[in-house]
Design a protein around this motif. Structure first.
Motif, PDB file in Angstrom:
ATOM      1  N   LYS A 174      -7.423  -4.507   3.367  1.00  0.00           N
ATOM      2  CA  LYS A 174      -7.609  -3.329   2.510  1.00  0.00           C
ATOM      3  C   LYS A 174      -6.479  -2.311   2.747  1.00  0.00           C
ATOM      4  CE  LYS A 174     -10.137  -0.636  -0.236  1.00  0.00           C
ATOM      5  NZ  LYS A 174     -10.428  -0.972  -1.629  1.00  0.00           N
ATOM      6  N   VAL A 175      -6.104  -2.128   4.010  1.00  0.00           N
ATOM      7  CA  VAL A 175      -4.993  -1.220   4.314  1.00  0.00           C
ATOM      8  C   VAL A 175      -3.730  -1.704   3.610  1.00  0.00           C
ATOM      9  CG1 VAL A 175      -3.472  -0.357   6.149  1.00  0.00           C
ATOM     10  CG2 VAL A 175      -5.950  -0.448   6.517  1.00  0.00           C
ATOM     11  N   PHE A 176      -3.459  -3.023   3.706  1.00  0.00           N
ATOM     12  CA  PHE A 176      -2.270  -3.573   3.049  1.00  0.00           C
ATOM     13  C   PHE A 176      -2.327  -3.343   1.538  1.00  0.00           C
ATOM     14  CE2 PHE A 176      -1.291  -6.960   6.549  1.00  0.00           C
ATOM     15  CZ  PHE A 176      -0.806  -5.946   7.367  1.00  0.00           C
ATOM     16  N   ALA A 177      -3.532  -3.493   0.950  1.00  0.00           N
ATOM     17  CA  ALA A 177      -3.671  -3.301  -0.500  1.00  0.00           C
ATOM     18  C   ALA A 177      -3.364  -1.853  -0.878  1.00  0.00           C
ATOM     19  CB  ALA A 177      -5.085  -3.680  -0.956  1.00  0.00           C
ATOM     20  N   TYR A 178      -3.840  -0.916  -0.069  1.00  0.00           N
ATOM     21  CA  TYR A 178      -3.539   0.503  -0.335  1.00  0.00           C
ATOM     22  C   TYR A 178      -2.028   0.750  -0.240  1.00  0.00           C
ATOM     23  CZ  TYR A 178      -8.295   2.522  -0.404  1.00  0.00           C
ATOM     24  OH  TYR A 178      -9.577   2.881  -0.750  1.00  0.00           O
ATOM     25  N   VAL A 179      -1.409   0.196   0.810  1.00  0.00           N
ATOM     26  CA  VAL A 179       0.035   0.404   0.968  1.00  0.00           C
ATOM     27  C   VAL A 179       0.768  -0.137  -0.263  1.00  0.00           C
ATOM     28  CG1 VAL A 179       2.080  -0.272   2.303  1.00  0.00           C
ATOM     29  CG2 VAL A 179      -0.006   0.433   3.488  1.00  0.00           C
ATOM     30  N   THR A 180       0.377  -1.323  -0.712  1.00  0.00           N
ATOM     31  CA  THR A 180       1.018  -1.910  -1.890  1.00  0.00           C
ATOM     32  C   THR A 180       0.854  -1.007  -3.103  1.00  0.00           C
ATOM     33  OG1 THR A 180       0.543  -4.093  -1.000  1.00  0.00           O
ATOM     34  CG2 THR A 180       1.116  -3.984  -3.337  1.00  0.00           C
ATOM     35  N   GLY A 181      -0.354  -0.480  -3.283  1.00  0.00           N
ATOM     36  CA  GLY A 181      -0.610   0.414  -4.408  1.00  0.00           C
ATOM     37  C   GLY A 181       0.264   1.662  -4.349  1.00  0.00           C
ATOM     38  N   LEU A 182       0.343   2.262  -3.185  1.00  0.00           N
ATOM     39  CA  LEU A 182       1.142   3.484  -3.029  1.00  0.00           C
ATOM     40  C   LEU A 182       2.621   3.197  -3.269  1.00  0.00           C
ATOM     41  CD1 LEU A 182      -0.652   4.865   0.162  1.00  0.00           C
ATOM     42  CD2 LEU A 182      -0.611   6.005  -2.074  1.00  0.00           C
ATOM     43  N   LEU A 183       3.060   2.016  -2.846  1.00  0.00           N
ATOM     44  CA  LEU A 183       4.486   1.705  -2.935  1.00  0.00           C
ATOM     45  C   LEU A 183       4.915   1.292  -4.341  1.00  0.00           C
ATOM     46  CD1 LEU A 183       5.199  -0.095   0.445  1.00  0.00           C
ATOM     47  CD2 LEU A 183       5.847   2.202  -0.252  1.00  0.00           C
ATOM     48  N   LYS A 184       3.955   1.258  -5.272  1.00  0.00           N
ATOM     49  CA  LYS A 184       4.345   0.998  -6.658  1.00  0.00           C
ATOM     50  C   LYS A 184       5.202   2.130  -7.199  1.00  0.00           C
ATOM     51  CE  LYS A 184       0.784  -2.151  -8.251  1.00  0.00           C
ATOM     52  NZ  LYS A 184      -0.615  -2.120  -8.693  1.00  0.00           N
ATOM     53  N   ALA A 185       5.064   3.316  -6.590  1.00  0.00           N
ATOM     54  CA  ALA A 185       5.954   4.415  -6.980  1.00  0.00           C
ATOM     55  C   ALA A 185       7.371   4.064  -6.547  1.00  0.00           C
ATOM     56  CB  ALA A 185       5.496   5.709  -6.305  1.00  0.00           C
ATOM     57  N   ASP A 186       8.339   4.585  -7.284  1.00  0.00           N
ATOM     58  CA  ASP A 186       9.729   4.236  -6.990  1.00  0.00           C
ATOM     59  C   ASP A 186      10.245   4.917  -5.722  1.00  0.00           C
ATOM     60  OD1 ASP A 186       9.647   2.802  -9.274  1.00  0.00           O
ATOM     61  OD2 ASP A 186      10.529   4.398 -10.521  1.00  0.00           O
ATOM     62  N   GLN A 187      11.489   4.661  -5.423  1.00  0.00           N
ATOM     63  CA  GLN A 187      12.262   5.447  -4.449  1.00  0.00           C
ATOM     64  C   GLN A 187      11.756   5.396  -3.019  1.00  0.00           C
ATOM     65  OE1 GLN A 187      11.623   9.190  -6.252  1.00  0.00           O
ATOM     66  NE2 GLN A 187      13.545   9.157  -7.397  1.00  0.00           N
ATOM     67  N   VAL A 188      10.814   4.522  -2.725  1.00  0.00           N
ATOM     68  CA  VAL A 188      10.322   4.474  -1.347  1.00  0.00           C
ATOM     69  C   VAL A 188      10.868   3.224  -0.675  1.00  0.00           C
ATOM     70  CG1 VAL A 188       8.291   4.359   0.115  1.00  0.00           C
ATOM     71  CG2 VAL A 188       8.241   5.686  -1.993  1.00  0.00           C
ATOM     72  N   VAL A 189      11.464   3.402   0.488  1.00  0.00           N
ATOM     73  CA  VAL A 189      11.892   2.245   1.269  1.00  0.00           C
ATOM     74  C   VAL A 189      10.642   1.572   1.818  1.00  0.00           C
ATOM     75  CG1 VAL A 189      13.287   1.483   3.216  1.00  0.00           C
ATOM     76  CG2 VAL A 189      13.956   3.532   1.944  1.00  0.00           C
ATOM     77  N   LYS A 190      10.568   0.260   1.632  1.00  0.00           N
ATOM     78  CA  LYS A 190       9.376  -0.462   2.082  1.00  0.00           C
ATOM     79  C   LYS A 190       9.304  -0.471   3.606  1.00  0.00           C
ATOM     80  CE  LYS A 190       8.382  -2.108  -2.157  1.00  0.00           C
ATOM     81  NZ  LYS A 190       8.663  -0.822  -2.864  1.00  0.00           N
ATOM     82  N   PRO A 191       8.150  -0.156   4.156  1.00  0.00           N
ATOM     83  CA  PRO A 191       8.020  -0.232   5.614  1.00  0.00           C
ATOM     84  C   PRO A 191       7.950  -1.679   6.099  1.00  0.00           C
ATOM     85  CG  PRO A 191       5.924   0.413   4.598  1.00  0.00           C
ATOM     86  CD  PRO A 191       6.935   0.326   3.490  1.00  0.00           C
TER      87      PRO A 191
END
Lengths: 461, 461
Positions: free
Chosen positions: A274-291
């Motif tokens: 679930k944490v991974f799913a939230y991270v994926t959702g948040l990272l749909k926004a642009d300009q963020v370097v993937k952790p």
């Protein structure tokens, strides 16, 4: 007045202007990210009642708490036989009722309980303050150091865990770090494994041993597990999970089959997913370097404290212990009688981050910015001429100084050098006559004559 | 773990998010001015060796220093007869070798002496840190409070004094105060007066009595002077200077004739005149509000500490003690064996300034700025939809939160209210279908449908 050669108390440090600018750069960068994620700052007092702290950190921790001697005639209320026995432990609570903050978590719990009617849940707070521990001082370990904590209490949503991953990612990226790993584990997975192996009572021993994989290798861990009460058969069941490999998805897949019979273990896996799913959702926004997030089953953080997700951050650019960590703890405030509040939080290891940035030369120029321009002082006429110019610079927001006496130019120049002041202005009789002053760039050595207004334009950024 | 109802240590305070934002606003505003004038921040440890602090604050001060109990078996090294005597004073140095910072001046002196080879003079530093005093707590007096000090050591130029006047002027104006008086006096003028009266040995008694003019009036001061060893004849010579009136220039003129035979007194007058000349020179630059400076011969600040100019700032908008003060002290570092260094500095009374700004309602809106927008959470679909939008806000620098669970809307709204979040975004099935989300202005209640990008434009400032 005594006339002694002064020294620092053991294990404490002064911070020079250069160090302060760098430390503030780290704290400001991190705080700015905390605020963007909706966290607000609080501060608690340096002193707490001794009873607030005692018993919260284990016997070893209790010994490391700095106690404050009662004021006045502190022996007056002590029973005479306690004194003649010279029993330090027995006498402590009679002569000391206050102590210095040992961490930020227990004072935070006290804060939440005391202010429960004023705060609205979930309560998202950060806190950056010093703590004190009577540890034996050694390289990199101090008796006074800052902790930098961010926690939310009163929300069991795993969105919080996901956001902490992004907070790490964003804060450390903003500090210029480009290669670091955010490790995640879940206490319930560890419980599940202990359960499957059939030794749930040995979970602490198991996590302590597994936590050392990096340091002592598989052989060492096996040896320790045997010493701690696991059998060869247990260990053969444990081995595949200790040596789990592959992508996070592959690891979760393997764990699902190993932990198929453990409700707790499966719940831990579901939380991580679930944490991974939230991270994926948040990272749909642009300009963020993937952790770079890694599920690390050996991550236990030695503590019997966390109940859900556990985090730890490690830089891969410098050999250094973890530069941050945290996790979910149920019942944060139970110690003060307020049951059922869950919390999750992380912290940043500011001293270690400082050392990493220093070693990688990542502190920006601006993190050394003090005075921008020094006006030299030749004589009284030049001094009088300089006064309104000096103030003009400051009115334009430029940090400026006039050397406060007409010392030798060499001395004034070395003052500018020592303070890393990038520009020096020279005002002599020529300059006063033609109204144009000489600006010297201390890096290039270049000099040119300009008006005060032109210099302001040049130095404003 | 003990289960106690928690409380704060006597005389200490928690600072809530709302209070922290306001406190930070005060400190940030003041620090920004310090930096513009070429001052750099240092920090010293909370703990100093007890010997560093003892004997620096007088007998009364020594009693108010919080001592830290030695760790471990602290009684082991104490002589048994000391214990049986139960003499608290005699035993203190045996069981405590560290103490908490009592002010920022003594640690600064220690810093200068210890780092004398690393710093270049003049050394301009500011320091904003808590100090601790075992005072009896009462309204407005705490056992832990912040001091906010700015000092320069190693320069006898009166330009420093002039700049401190402008620092007060600029910092307090920037905080929104518009009517305050910066009082100035000079210790040498007070010495000159005592000399002219013929009682130089009574200078301390004289200043202590004169300092009370505001509180006890002329009659009271005369009574006290008589009690302290002055004759009626002395007092008739003192009266004109105690009741000095007119502009600063008029006062200086009168003093010059009264003190004509005192070298020291005239030197003090010349110092004040030089400071005024520097201020006038600096103020030739535009855009600066002129400070209200008053020569106040009753200003003595009770201390036997200052040797030159003395400052004190008083707001005229609220009944309140001084909100700042300072002065020149020769031989700052002599207590630690480094002779001949002169210093001058001022401090800001942050707690009192806080109370003044609060009473006058001068904290700006921005000093309450936390989360700017809360995205409400209706159900799982809306939550997933909201995640990248949430992160888009943050990427644009807007502090944003997603309510972490799909609680009742009323609860989410009251969360926004409690946190003073000015905007709430509503995402329902309509919004998800047409891609436009509802922005609710919490102040006006107004709602409108916009795209995420439009909202970002609107909320960015």
């Amino acid at each position: 007045m005594s006339n002694i050669k002064p020294s620092l108390a053991k294990g404490t440090r002064d911070f020079s202007p250069q160090e302060m600018v760098k430390r503030n750069y780290i704290f400001d960068t991190i705080k700015k990210v905390f605020k963007k994620y909706g966290y607000a700052e609080i501060q608690t007092p340096s002193m707490e009642n001794l009873a607030t702290l005692t018993g919260k950190y284990g016997d070893e921790g209790d010994k490391l708490i700095f106690k404050i001697l009662n004021s006045g005639d502190f022996l007056a209320k002590v029973k005479p036989d306690l004194l003649t026995q010279a029993n330090s432990n027995a006498i402590t609570s009679s002569i000391s009722e206050k102590a210095l903050r040992y961490d930020l978590t227990v004072p935070f719990a006290r804060y939440v309980v005391m202010h429960q009617n004023d705060i609205s849940l979930p309560f998202k707070r950060f806190q950056v303050q010093p703590v004190w521990r009577a540890d034996r001082p050694q390289k990199g370990r101090y008796r006074e150091f800052y902790q930098c904590d961010v926690d939310v209490v009163g929300s069991d949503s795993l969105l919080n865990e996901a956001e902490f991953i992004l907070i790490y990612q964003e804060a450390l990226s903003n500090l210029g770090l480009s290669d670091f790993t955010i490790k995640i584990n879940n206490r319930k997975i560890l419980s599940g494994i202990a359960e499957v192996v059939g030794k749930p009572e040995l979970i602490v021993d198991m996590t302590v041993a597994i936590d050392k994989l990096d340091k002592i290798g598989l052989e060492g861990v096996i040896k320790e597990l045997l010493e701690r009460g696991f059998t060869e058969a247990d260990i053969s069941r444990l081995k595949p999970v200790i040596l789990l490999d592959g992508t996070n998805e592959q690891k979760l897949g393997s764990l699902k089959s190993v932990l198929a019979v453990s409700q707790t273990g499966l719940a831990g896996i579901a939380e991580i997913e679930k944490v991974f799913a939230y991270v994926t959702g948040l990272l749909k926004a642009d300009q963020v370097v993937k952790p770079d997030i890694t599920l690390d089953i050996t991550l236990a953080r030695g503590l019997n404290y966390y109940t859900g997700c556990i985090f730890e951050v490690k830089t891969n650019e410098v050999a250094m212990g973890s530069i941050g960590g945290g996790g979910r703890y149920d019942d944060l405030t139970g110690m003060f009688g307020l049951k059922g509040l869950t919390g999750v939080g992380i912290s940043f290891g500011a001293d270690r981050i400082y050392d990493v940035l220093q070693e990688l030369n990542l502190f920006p120029e601006s993190a050394a910015a003090g005075t921008k321009v020094l006006i030299s002082n030749f004589d009284e006429a030049a001094e009088i001429y300089a006064l309104p110019i000096l103030q003009q610079f400051r009115n334009a927001g430029i940090a400026a100084e006039l050397y406060p006496s007409s010392a030798k130019l060499k001395k004034q120049m070395s003052y500018a050098d020592d303070k890393h002041i990038p520009y020096v202005i020279l005002i002599g009789s020529d300059e006063m006559q033609n109204g144009r002053i000489t600006l010297k760039d201390m890096n290039s050595g270049q000099q040119r004559q300009l008006s005060a207004e032109e210099i302001i334009e040049l130095l404003k950024d």
